[in-house]
Design a protein around this motif. Structure first.
Motif, short mmCIF file in Angstrom:
data_model
loop_
_atom_site.label_atom_id
_atom_site.label_comp_id
_atom_site.label_asym_id
_atom_site.label_seq_id
_atom_site.Cartn_x
_atom_site.Cartn_y
_atom_site.Cartn_z
N PRO A 65 56.90 24.47 86.10
CA PRO A 65 57.08 24.22 84.66
C PRO A 65 55.74 24.09 83.96
O PRO A 65 54.70 23.83 84.58
N LEU A 66 55.77 24.26 82.62
CA LEU A 66 54.57 24.05 81.83
C LEU A 66 54.16 22.59 81.86
O LEU A 66 55.01 21.69 81.95
N ASN A 67 52.88 22.35 81.80
CA ASN A 67 52.39 20.97 81.76
C ASN A 67 52.69 20.31 80.42
O ASN A 67 52.91 19.09 80.34
N GLU A 68 52.68 21.12 79.36
CA GLU A 68 53.00 20.61 78.04
C GLU A 68 53.43 21.76 77.16
O GLU A 68 53.06 22.92 77.39
N VAL A 69 54.22 21.46 76.15
CA VAL A 69 54.64 22.48 75.20
C VAL A 69 54.84 21.81 73.84
O VAL A 69 55.38 20.70 73.74
N ASP A 70 54.38 22.46 72.81
CA ASP A 70 54.53 21.96 71.45
C ASP A 70 56.00 22.08 71.04
O ASP A 70 56.58 23.17 71.14
N PRO A 71 56.61 21.01 70.57
CA PRO A 71 58.02 21.10 70.15
C PRO A 71 58.26 22.19 69.11
O PRO A 71 59.32 22.81 69.09
N ALA A 72 57.27 22.43 68.26
CA ALA A 72 57.42 23.47 67.24
C ALA A 72 57.49 24.86 67.87
O ALA A 72 58.14 25.76 67.34
N VAL A 73 56.82 25.04 69.01
CA VAL A 73 56.89 26.31 69.73
C VAL A 73 58.18 26.39 70.53
O VAL A 73 58.84 27.43 70.57
N LEU A 74 58.56 25.27 71.16
CA LEU A 74 59.80 25.25 71.93
C LEU A 74 61.00 25.58 71.04
O LEU A 74 61.96 26.23 71.48
N GLU A 75 60.93 25.17 69.80
CA GLU A 75 62.02 25.45 68.85
C GLU A 75 62.23 26.96 68.68
O GLU A 75 63.34 27.41 68.37
N LEU A 76 61.19 27.74 68.91
CA LEU A 76 61.27 29.19 68.71
C LEU A 76 61.79 29.92 69.94
O LEU A 76 62.08 31.12 69.87
N ALA A 77 61.89 29.24 71.07
CA ALA A 77 62.31 29.90 72.31
C ALA A 77 63.73 30.44 72.17
O ALA A 77 64.58 29.87 71.49
N GLY A 78 63.95 31.57 72.85
CA GLY A 78 65.29 32.13 72.86
C GLY A 78 65.36 33.48 72.18
O GLY A 78 64.34 34.14 71.95
N PRO A 79 66.59 33.91 71.80
CA PRO A 79 66.76 35.27 71.27
C PRO A 79 66.35 35.39 69.81
O PRO A 79 66.58 34.50 69.00
N TRP A 80 65.76 36.54 69.51
CA TRP A 80 65.43 36.95 68.14
C TRP A 80 65.83 38.42 68.00
O TRP A 80 65.78 39.17 68.97
N TYR A 81 66.20 38.79 66.80
CA TYR A 81 66.69 40.15 66.57
C TYR A 81 65.78 40.90 65.61
O TYR A 81 65.45 40.40 64.52
N TRP A 82 65.37 42.08 66.04
CA TRP A 82 64.70 43.03 65.15
C TRP A 82 65.74 44.10 64.86
O TRP A 82 66.02 44.96 65.69
N GLY A 83 66.37 43.97 63.69
CA GLY A 83 67.52 44.82 63.43
C GLY A 83 68.63 44.45 64.39
O GLY A 83 69.14 43.32 64.38
N THR A 84 69.00 45.38 65.27
CA THR A 84 70.05 45.12 66.26
C THR A 84 69.49 44.93 67.66
O THR A 84 70.25 44.68 68.60
N GLN A 85 68.17 45.07 67.81
CA GLN A 85 67.58 44.88 69.15
C GLN A 85 67.33 43.40 69.40
O GLN A 85 66.77 42.71 68.54
N VAL A 86 67.74 42.91 70.56
CA VAL A 86 67.56 41.51 70.89
C VAL A 86 66.35 41.35 71.78
O VAL A 86 66.18 42.06 72.78
N LEU A 87 65.46 40.43 71.39
CA LEU A 87 64.25 40.12 72.15
C LEU A 87 64.25 38.64 72.46
O LEU A 87 64.84 37.83 71.74
N ALA A 88 63.59 38.29 73.56
CA ALA A 88 63.48 36.89 73.96
C ALA A 88 62.04 36.42 73.76
O ALA A 88 61.09 37.09 74.16
N LEU A 89 61.92 35.26 73.13
CA LEU A 89 60.61 34.62 72.97
C LEU A 89 60.53 33.45 73.95
O LEU A 89 61.44 32.61 74.01
N ARG A 90 59.44 33.42 74.73
CA ARG A 90 59.25 32.36 75.72
C ARG A 90 57.88 31.72 75.52
O ARG A 90 56.87 32.43 75.47
#
Length: 463
Positions: free
Chosen positions: A352-377
């Motif tokens: 696991p990561l030693n630390e992560v900014d909650p504001a960055v963790l909030e962005l984790a997960g799926p995002w859509y560019w049009g209909t394409q699904v991408l994952a942000l980690r």
């Protein structure tokens, strides 16, 4: 890397490496051939085959490495850039006036896209005295260009002579002195020299139709040295290969050596074989599914190859003392393939990561560019990865910036800025990446999707 850890490879793998080297030396009719394989920065195998009398050479015997020297010169130029002393887009004239080709840029010289001639005018420069070419005007001649600048790859030895002169001019010291002080000494490459240092292998020409030899002269290349003068060993080049894979803050950062390994010449250039490329002082070659980088080299009496598979953590070095015939690059690539196929890399343990900014963790997960699904980690150091969930399409790694944005490190989005755009209430509205809008739902209603979203929403196909 002072020793060789043979025991880390299986006996069958070691035998396969010995056989490939033996076949390369025998079929290539090389008086001698030496090799080393590096895994994750450590020499895991070395070998030698010799048809000459006396003991076979080892990893401490020098061979001339020809154009692998260009990679060393490129490192020195990138150091100047990283120190803010020049920009790769600068015209040569800005730092080295009076050459007559001052409109070409530093980047074009590094990538062989400046359009300059491949060789010098007059006698074959590799086999004639450097006194015939005392100055840059003698290296370039009256008609130094062969192609329009920036339009195609055209390998140029005079181009790297200019880069060596550029290093000397900016540093106000000889290229050789700068090389020793800024690269060779920090990396511990004490067996890499401009002039041969015993023990070294003599260079030979092998008769194409008879098994007889002719000694080759070892000329001092003079100001052409930055294009191909160096002598080195498999031991030193193994260290250099490890540096090219991961950088060394004493010399050049990991980010800058990655830039060297990134294609800089126009794709599908007439001067490149299909699938091949050239970075900044680094050749790029695809062999099947494997991406290989490094450089080959040749001078009368010598052939050399340094090849890396960065993803697999492997590198190989092959040196021979013959003018032609020995396919050292193929041998080097096959040594990598042998180890990679027989003993695939074992992944490092997940942690696991030693630390992560909650504001960055909030962005984790799926995002859509049009209909394409991408994952942000989220990644270490506040960075993020953004990649298509199905593995097809544009993926990039991003480093964190002080202002809360991220800059792409590789792939399509290299150099592009990723930002999380927030609403007035502080919630995340969308991601912006080079003008592309990524939303939490495909074509999310109310999101600032360019062109708008049809107010009727998603619907079945009309009957």
């Amino acid at each position: 890397m002072t020793g060789v850890a043979d025991e880390v490879l299986l006996p069958g793998t070691r035998r396969a490496l010995v056989r490939r080297l033996a076949v390369g030396q025998a079929e290539g009719r090389a008086p001698s051939m030496v090799a080393a394989v590096v895994r994750d920065g450590e020499v895991v195998w070395q070998g030698a085959r010799s048809g000459m009398s006396g003991p076979a050479p080892d990893g401490n015997v020098q061979y001339r490495i020809g154009s692998i020297t260009k990679t060393f010169t490129a490192v020195l130029v990138l150091r100047l850039r990283d120190e803010g002393l020049l920009d790769l887009g600068d015209p040569l004239e800005k730092h080295l006036p009076g050459t007559g080709v001052g409109e070409v840029t530093v980047r074009q010289l590094l990538a062989h896209t400046a359009g300059l001639a491949a060789e010098t005018p007059g006698q074959w420069w590799e086999r004639s005295p450097s006194s015939l070419r005392p100055g840059l005007a003698d290296v370039l001649g009256e008609e130094p260009s062969r192609h329009p600048t920036g339009q195609r790859f055209h390998y140029s030895n005079p181009g790297y002579t200019l880069l060596g002169a550029l290093v000397a001019e900016v540093r106000q010291a000889s290229w050789e002195e700068v090389l020793r002080r800024e690269l060779l000494e920090p990396l511990g490459l004490d067996r890499t020299t401009v002039q041969p240092l015993a023990p070294y292998a003599g260079g030979w020409a092998v008769h194409p139709w008879a098994d007889v030899l002719l000694p080759e002269p070892a000329e001092d290349l003079g100001i052409m040295g930055p294009a191909g003068c160096l002598w080195s060993t498999t031991g030193d080049l193994a260290r250099f290969a490890a540096f090219l894979a991961r950088g060394d803050e004493r010399v050049l950062s990991a980010e800058s050596v990655l830039e060297m390994r990134t294609p800089a010449a126009p794709p599908d250039s007439p001067g490149l074989a299909a699938g091949d490329g050239y970075g900044l002082g680094v050749q790029i070659h695809r062999q099947g599914d494997r991406a290989l980088v490094g450089h080959s080299g040749s001078l009368p009496g010598y052939l050399a190859a340094l090849v890396l598979d960065v993803e697999e953590g492997l590198a190989s070095v092959v040196l021979a003392n013959c003018t032609s015939g020995a396919a050292v690059y193929s041998v080097a690539a096959d040594l990598i393939e042998t180890v990679a196929a027989a003993e695939p890399r074992i992944p490092a343990p997940w942690h696991p990561l030693n630390e992560v900014d909650p504001a960055v963790l909030e962005l984790a997960g799926p995002w859509y560019w049009g209909t394409q699904v991408l994952a942000l980690r989220p990644t270490a150091g506040g960075g993020v990865d953004l990649a298509p969930v199905d593995g097809v399409g544009r993926a990039s790694r991003f480093r964190a910036n002080a202002d809360g944005t991220w800059t792409g490190l590789d792939g399509y989005y290299a150099g592009e800025v990723l930002a999380a755009v927030r609403r007035a209430d502080g919630g995340v509205s969308h991601l912006d990446l080079g003008s592309f809008v990524f939303t939490r739902e495909p074509y999310e209603a109310g999101a600032p999707v360019p062109g708008g979203v049809d107010p009727g929403g998603w619907r079945p196909l009309p009957s």
